[in-house]
Write a protein that holds these residues in place. Sequence first.
Motif, PDB file in Angstrom:
ATOM      1  N   SER A  36      -2.051  -0.920 -19.134  1.00 36.58           N
ATOM      2  CA  SER A  36      -2.137  -0.637 -17.695  1.00 36.58           C
ATOM      3  C   SER A  36      -0.976  -1.281 -16.947  1.00 36.58           C
ATOM      4  CB  SER A  36      -3.444  -1.189 -17.154  1.00 36.58           C
ATOM      5  OG  SER A  36      -3.411  -2.602 -17.249  1.00 36.58           O
ATOM      6  N   GLU A  37      -0.831  -0.872 -15.704  1.00 35.75           N
ATOM      7  CA  GLU A  37       0.281  -1.384 -14.899  1.00 35.75           C
ATOM      8  C   GLU A  37       0.194  -2.886 -14.678  1.00 35.75           C
ATOM      9  OE1 GLU A  37       0.894   1.053 -11.395  1.00 35.75           O
ATOM     10  OE2 GLU A  37       0.788   2.840 -12.669  1.00 35.75           O
ATOM     11  N   GLU A  38      -1.052  -3.402 -14.529  1.00 38.42           N
ATOM     12  CA  GLU A  38      -1.181  -4.866 -14.342  1.00 38.42           C
ATOM     13  C   GLU A  38      -0.578  -5.631 -15.508  1.00 38.42           C
ATOM     14  OE1 GLU A  38      -5.480  -4.362 -14.263  1.00 38.42           O
ATOM     15  OE2 GLU A  38      -4.445  -2.563 -13.514  1.00 38.42           O
ATOM     16  N   LEU A  39      -0.597  -4.992 -16.676  1.00 36.09           N
ATOM     17  CA  LEU A  39      -0.053  -5.667 -17.849  1.00 36.09           C
ATOM     18  C   LEU A  39       1.415  -5.318 -18.069  1.00 36.09           C
ATOM     19  CD1 LEU A  39      -3.124  -5.120 -20.144  1.00 36.09           C
ATOM     20  CD2 LEU A  39      -2.267  -7.335 -19.420  1.00 36.09           C
ATOM     21  N   ASP A  41     -12.411 -10.719 -19.541  1.00 35.12           N
ATOM     22  CA  ASP A  41     -11.219 -10.991 -18.727  1.00 35.12           C
ATOM     23  C   ASP A  41     -10.357 -12.109 -19.292  1.00 35.12           C
ATOM     24  OD1 ASP A  41     -11.835  -8.959 -17.108  1.00 35.12           O
ATOM     25  OD2 ASP A  41     -12.711 -10.187 -15.507  1.00 35.12           O
ATOM     26  N   GLU A  51      -6.602 -11.947 -20.713  1.00 31.09           N
ATOM     27  CA  GLU A  51      -5.539 -12.767 -20.161  1.00 31.09           C
ATOM     28  C   GLU A  51      -4.842 -13.561 -21.273  1.00 31.09           C
ATOM     29  OE1 GLU A  51      -6.743 -14.752 -16.504  1.00 31.09           O
ATOM     30  OE2 GLU A  51      -5.283 -16.318 -17.028  1.00 31.09           O
ATOM     31  N   THR A  93      -1.814  -9.823 -22.302  1.00 30.16           N
ATOM     32  CA  THR A  93      -0.543  -9.917 -21.584  1.00 30.16           C
ATOM     33  C   THR A  93       0.587 -10.179 -22.577  1.00 30.16           C
ATOM     34  OG1 THR A  93      -1.903 -11.049 -19.955  1.00 30.16           O
ATOM     35  CG2 THR A  93       0.453 -10.899 -19.496  1.00 30.16           C
TER      36      THR A  93
END
Lengths: 380, 398
Positions: free
Chosen positions: A58-61, A104, A108, A112
């Motif tokens: 995803s974009e957050e990653l 979560d 994390e 990442t």
Amino acid sequence: MDFQLNEEQQMLQDTVARLVRGEYSFEKRLAFSETDLGFSADFWKQLSELGLTAVPFSEELGGFGGGGVEVQSVMTELGRGLCLEPYLQSIILGGGLIGQAGNDSQKENWLTGIASGELKAAVGLQEPQSFYDLNNIETRAEKNGEGYVLNGRKAVVIGGHCADVIVISARTSGDSRDTNGITLFALSPETAGIERRTYPTIDGAKGCDITLNKVQVSADALLGEEGKAAGVIEFQAGRAIAALCAEAVGVMEIANELTLEYLKQRKQFGVPIGKFQVLQHRMVDMMSELEQARSMAILAASVADGEQNDERRRVLAGAKNVIGRAGQFISESGIQMHGGIGMTWEYNFAHYAKRLIGINHQLGDDDFHLERYANLLQAS
Amino acid sequence: MNMNYTAEELAFRDEVRAFLDEKLPADIAAKVKGFRRLSKEDHQRWQKILCKQGWYATHWPEEYGGVNWTPVQKHIWDEESSRYGVPRSIPFGVNMVAPVIIRFGNEEQKQRYLPRILSGEDWWCQGYSEPGAGSDLASLKTRAVRDGDHYIVNGQKTWTTLGQHANMIFCLVRTNTEVKKQEGISFLLIDMNTPGISVRPIITLDGEHEVNEVFFQDVKVPVANLVGEEDKGWTYAKFLLTYERTGLAGIGMSKAALSHLKQLASRRMKNGKPLIEDPSFSQRIARVEIDLTAAAISNLRIIASVEGGGVPGAESSMLKVKGTEIRQAINDLARRAIGPYALPFLEEEMDLDYDGEFLSDKDAAPLSAQYFNNRKLSIFGGSNEIQKNIVSKMILGL
């Protein structure tokens, strides 16, 4: 109907292609393969710097949420270069399992780093007795005060020799072939009681078998819901099958190009051997098998991230079956038509041939998937 | 990357389905689905219905009464019509000689022949192969010698499919023996009722009268029946063969045959269980179904590329080989599915009108005959070996 890549997908594929062409000559690959790491740390870094290790995330990653087609674009080019980097193991399988099942803090901790290429994941989903059936799990995980104790053995963990995290399946309940009772754990390979026997593989990569002897892990190693991992594993293995099919297409493309080139250049009886009809027809058969494989790889990519149902199962089993058969046919025919030179280590064709056979032994060969498909036949 | 139909294409598919639901005669569909024999009358009855709908001439421009379907629409028609049991159009008039006349014929020929093809007034057959000219078609020997306003034709054609029903034949004839063999061939349209023509049946290995020999003895053919230029016939013949080759993969028909096979295998029993659950038989079916799935996608890839302006080239040769192998494999399994009942040769049970008791399964009788009949698939339209030669030359450059 449109079988073209869109502009973004084409750019993605071109980027990987350029990188592979520039950095992955056959001679370099041989050298990468012989190092302890078994691939090029530098190439892996470049993949990561170009954002390619993050493609399916995803974009957050830092990714762009790529689906089956994006993964296909990357894998086909890695296949063409016969690249040894653990893209399938770390990005697709390891990252996929943690992304789907992890909480979560696990995401994390691991995801990442996996998406950025700083951490490498591997997966231990099969065991000596599994024979490709990922529900056939005998490694036990027993609950105790501090978490779980793991005992058992995981077979042929490609990339496990250098992984920072290894996701393994173990049984928290049930008998060895039950769907229920399978649980995933994310382990650091440095944990006490883990022993790895590392080896090179026939197709130039590296892997290990892992023995788990009273391995004590804390509860936060548990990935997802206890006893309910079979569906997660099946889904991610499906994505990996689609990715392998795409890689295989890239390998077959080069294998066919090399063979065709050889038929035009090698002379016997005063003419290029490609003038002989018996060889021409075999070459046409190789092309035809490649096209069948390409069609199935496209179809597999289209269902890879889709809903898990029998249609997806059939497509993936069918695709892996076609890839397995086509791969072996191209591998054997190519060696045969190259003659003696096809038998040598120093000429590149043999390494393509070995990878095609290797792919057939990852996540189920053509017999395994034929049986699986047959069990899903619908009367009409 | 998008494997779905557009909204317009889906609407077209609905239109096709509604038409077939309403207009396809049930008796004809039952014959097709059960591999029964179709009569000349069956073909003509269905052609009239198609013509009325305006859907008969799918390869023709609209100005001649054709329907200007896109490659995807043609594909949808192929899929749906196979699924419904629509008889395959006899291609010789509408899909073979007509495109040649449209492309290379003169105005008079267009005016005369095209409407008669649409109306079903003319039934065409193909005069290509000869006893000495099969895969090496250009070595044909049937002679046409100019004599004033006529050609005098002498020679023999063979494998003339449904020639017994035809009143017209398009022929490749040799008009020049002095030049390279490809350069002395002309394309003639010949009325089958001309004196000197005789047709003799060839009974095929399944007992069927599907093909014929056609003999020409001093047959007078008006020069007006020459298509294009004298000695240029080979160019027209090759143009026609590209039409013949598209669709020869028969993906739609294989899908229908596979569905028929799976139903049959669900009814037949082995070891107390339906055959479709037998480990070895189910894997045989699985394998052919997987191959068909791949070939269907390959077919779509060709269609999409043609839709996007590409020209179907030697890729269709590769698909012809794969597609015919798949269909033959399905026929092989259907024969195996009835076990010892593959042996009885019950021509009476092959008729749809049969109202007696069936010896075994209701669909069993035609299966062995069908298997043998479809050995032709890898021979006609350019044998599969010739297709491989084409791919080898055109794509691989060998």
